[in-house]
Write an enzyme that holds these catalytic residues in place. Structure first.
Site, PDB file in Angstrom:
ATOM      1  N   VAL A   1       8.800 -40.465 -24.718  1.00 33.90           N
ATOM      2  CA  VAL A   1       8.169 -41.827 -25.087  1.00 33.90           C
ATOM      3  C   VAL A   1       6.924 -40.693 -25.553  1.00 33.90           C
ATOM      4  CG1 VAL A   1       9.105 -43.520 -23.498  1.00 33.90           C
ATOM      5  CG2 VAL A   1       7.250 -41.285 -22.556  1.00 33.90           C
TER       6      VAL A   1
ATOM      7  N   LYS B   1      14.133 -33.009 -20.168  1.00 34.16           N
ATOM      8  CA  LYS B   1      15.152 -32.507 -19.475  1.00 34.16           C
ATOM      9  C   LYS B   1      16.905 -32.264 -19.992  1.00 34.16           C
ATOM     10  CE  LYS B   1      15.154 -38.459 -18.542  1.00 34.16           C
ATOM     11  NZ  LYS B   1      15.154 -39.337 -18.803  1.00 34.16           N
TER      12      LYS B   1
ATOM     13  N   TYR C   1      18.003 -42.356 -25.184  1.00 37.45           N
ATOM     14  CA  TYR C   1      18.241 -43.484 -24.589  1.00 37.45           C
ATOM     15  C   TYR C   1      19.629 -44.851 -24.517  1.00 37.45           C
ATOM     16  CZ  TYR C   1      13.282 -41.891 -23.896  1.00 37.45           C
ATOM     17  OH  TYR C   1      12.530 -41.065 -23.489  1.00 37.45           O
TER      18      TYR C   1
ATOM     19  N   TYR D   1       7.948 -32.906 -11.340  1.00 41.21           N
ATOM     20  CA  TYR D   1       9.128 -33.556 -12.431  1.00 41.21           C
ATOM     21  C   TYR D   1       7.999 -33.866 -14.100  1.00 41.21           C
ATOM     22  CZ  TYR D   1      11.574 -37.433 -14.785  1.00 41.21           C
ATOM     23  OH  TYR D   1      12.092 -37.661 -15.764  1.00 41.21           O
TER      24      TYR D   1
ATOM     25  N   SER E   1      10.893 -36.949 -21.756  1.00 38.76           N
ATOM     26  CA  SER E   1      12.299 -36.966 -21.500  1.00 38.76           C
ATOM     27  C   SER E   1      13.012 -35.668 -22.327  1.00 38.76           C
ATOM     28  CB  SER E   1      13.058 -38.228 -22.157  1.00 38.76           C
ATOM     29  OG  SER E   1      12.358 -39.528 -20.732  1.00 38.76           O
TER      30      SER E   1
END
Lengths: 309, 309, 309, 309
Positions: free
Chosen positions: C263, C68, C245, C193, C65
């Site tokens: 993660v 991102k 998160y 992705y 993540s």
């Protein structure tokens, strides 16, 4: 196929009774905690006046959510179908009976149906009368007539206990008030609603009420039309689609009898054109239904072919 | 009370037909857009073989969501009640048929019932067979037998059109796959599902299927048990609690006939112990049900006292 | 206040390391399971080129993540602020990163922000290029420049592993496709992705990227503006409001550093006008953040007064 | 970069003022409807005591949701961080400020953060004191000190008006009470909360409060620590992550100043280490923020480089 003897019924009760230890007595209302978890009683009432019962039929239960069926009938008699269903929906919901989330997400913010708490509060709000006392008496009188028992009253102790712990219902009421679904004092409505929930009877009385509904609102003995036929049918429809909390779908498949349960452990059943049923078994499953009561009704539905499907 | 003549039925159709302009033909599947919004036809099929129909009965419709009833029957025949309901729930839901939100919020993440898309995809996944072709043929064969019409097939054009626009169903499938409810290739399941939805028949065929369900899965003419009785009853129960999308509750009250609608404008109705009904009227209300079809069934329910409540 | 020595940093790492046994290595992507749960490393990178690190800095992590943030920067460089935020929102959400429910309930159905999976998929979809390969190379090149390390690549093994288990992301993609947020082949987007998520570096590289962001997109050594200043600021804002998160709010209070976690156990930190931070500690708490990494950043924020609040 | 003259500020106000006609004065509280929708005023307060203002600075506004920041500070001073955040969360939410749905879906049922109504009610509940009067005076005294203005009071008329229309807040309170988050009389808490919301001041007062927060709770003139530094930082963090209702994310990107708005049209801004800002512009956008106020802050953030990102 009809029940032939009390012995036959007693056998089924004995079989179902062993399920009582899989459930627990409701504890969120202090006064309900005192019920005996091992109890299980049933009454079947036929239109010819014949009645079969088993278990300790003299034990009283409070109606709790079962009362939602009769308050709906009275509101429909008071206001008619269009008005009532402008204020409460007709659709089943997969949410728990005390849910508030769907109220917010749905537009307009009317409760999905009269069997969840939000909807039942909106319905009780519609019962006509000058005062809480008068409105309550009108509901009680209808219930006494349906059960053909003028001695039916309500438990002041349980009503008080519920009144004191009704914060979630108060939350629902203020939400409904904000959205214009109800417009009376919340404390007054909670007073009326908790009295309604605390109306007391035994499973024999329940079975008589079920029998009147089974015959479209007409008392089969006196032939008096206590509830108009179309309203009795509406009540039975809600009993099928959402009478057993969010286990209604499974109950319709497994049992197939229009029925309404309450957290006291009572179940009101009505087999269209055949008979009324009253059950009392206070040990509840996690959905809030009488665990042994459901097993008993399942056995009976199979034995006497009571499913309407 | 039974329909006595085609003229009688035609009168009702004429009355209901004026509601067609309150609806709109489904447009999210390109191939459905071509339907005539003014169409309305009905067939009533009685166990003695008598059949009354009105409107242009030769018009074909695709089953769409109506197929969910038969795929459920087949999955139940293939796997039994326990297995099937371990993978899909039995409870009605207040959410729209294509909702994914409840899947996420509920634990475990199984679809609430077999009549919403997520549940129907899980059910179709359970149809046994070595290949998509074989699984589809098994379903088609059952449908041909129920309708007593071996010429029933499916529309390749509509199946292709649906396959190309099935992204929401793909989204549901991958969600179900993530949660272990289905474990086959998503494109393969979508292929099978869109063929199933594209099975083509007219309202006469529908009425014959409804009649078999009305008599607990037994063909009343040949006396062959095409679907086991308990499975036929399960199907009818879901038709009552969630057959008409999130207008099922209102339909149960206003009409009271176990029924399943599709976005093509078809409605399969089954009056337990009495007759089967097929309706076709492609103009839909905002819930996705045939707007004139519902009015027609309402009039018929009142006239012939068809409500089961 | 600035870190003065590696020994100082090592002391903090030793203290934080004892928290590793409160977490668990991510197991939903098979290839991530092999990480050593006891690992903890950190690098601090200052604009003058000084770098302090502690723990086994040579250990590689995949961005997951964390990527991102950079894909958002690239999409903003490709399309500008207005276009990008027409397709993805800017608001934090109390829902988990992989939630789909809010997509459905919100109107219009655009993902709430670029840091949840649905939003990140919509962002990666916007990366320009003729092919997956070209789009991926453009992203990788930007990342290599930001980290000043042209040897950075991606793990084919982890990308494959993620590709094979990306059903929930496929579900999100098809939902977005249905609502017109994305319009490419889902498998192609998932390919891009999962490669993006599998870009591999160590915490030293991370700290260099953080330092560029800390100085508004300009490499403090070369003075080259790698990301426009306003875009770098947007990235830092999302890192504060939704970088950790659904523990982002608590992290902002306890630590106060714009940061993004993955993660894999990596955390990219950026202290505006001061320095960049890279952390690697694969044992995760139940929200998906490096459990020891958060403790380490908390200690450092207190010791060096790094909070921006 | 600092504001140099009142003329400079007046120019920005003139520019922003034309946005007032894109908004509407709040009408759900009757007493707020009387505000002049064209109003726009601003004050900037610097730690050296310099103050620049433009527009009609003498106009009073009620704090409404702005008060949530100070009640949070007081509750934290009364109980400490751990206790307070055991009763209210720290995470931003994508839901509207008055939402109840997330309360139900989240487990445990504590409000997501202190800036939504449910959380603010839980916070006000924690303000210590023997009576509503004493608790209110403690909050008012803190506010008077922060604004260095002992003449600040509250509008009895607006408090009464809000008390009478606070049914949604009552609904939230009873929900919180049911879940053990609050345990006082709901009417008493609503009384305290509506008084808190009705505290009246002008934008100059607001800017002084903002300046104290900008310097970590210490009055820059008197050097008295009115709020402990860590608590002041917590307040600023919530202002960034959830101070502008569900437009907080966009505001952080476009403006980048910790800020809290109220439906009266006020905005409290605090630029860490630099200055305090007070804005009053009662015409609101659909999210509930001052429409011209946001535009004005955006222009100022760009001109004076006030963004903290």
């Amino acid at each position: 196929m009809q029940c032939q003897s009390i012995e036959e019924l007693q056998l089924l009760v004995n079989k179902a009774k062993k399920y009582t230890d899989q459930g627990k007595v409701a504890d969120y209302i202090p006064a309900l905690k005192m019920a005996n978890p091992d109890s299980l009683s049933i009454a079947l009432y036929y239109p010819d006046g014949n009645c079969y019962s088993a278990g300790d039929v003299s034990e009283n239960l409070t109606l709790q959510s079962i009362s939602k069926v009769i308050s709906l009938a009275l509101a429909l008699m008071d206001w008619g179908e269009d008005y009532v269903f402008d204020h409460v929906g007709q659709e089943p919901t997969g949410d728990p009976f005390n849910s508030i989330a769907k109220l917010e997400i749905s537009k307009p913010s009317k409760p999905l149906n009269p069997m969840i708490n939000a909807g039942a509060l909106a319905v009780t709000h519609m019962i006509k009368g000058e005062s809480v006392e008068e409105r309550f008496q009108r509901l009680l009188t209808l219930i006494q007539k349906l059960a053909n028992n003028s001695s039916i009253g309500y438990s002041r102790e349980i009503a008080r206990s519920e009144f004191e712990t009704a914060d979630l219902n108060r939350s629902l009421c203020y939400f409904l008030k904000q959205h214009g679904i109800i417009n009376e004092e919340v404390e007054q409505l909670i007073d009326l609603y908790t009295r309604q929930c605390s109306i007391e009877m035994n499973c024999l009385d329940l079975s008589r009420i079920g029998c009147v509904l089974a015959f479209d609102g007409k008392d089969p003995l006196t032939e008096v039309q206590l509830i108009p036929a179309n309203i009795a049918r509406i009540c039975k429809t809600f009993m099928v689609t959402c009478g057993m909390y969010n286990a209604s779908g499974e109950f319709a498949i497994k049992v197939g009898i229009p029925a309404k349960s309450g957290v006291s452990g009572g179940i009101l059943g009505t087999v269209p054109g055949r008979c009324g049923i009253g059950v009392y078994g206070p040990a509840l499953d996690e959905k809030g239904n009488s665990v042994a009561g459901i097993q008993l009704l399942k056995m009976m539905s199979e034995k006497y072919m009571l499913s309407m499907f």
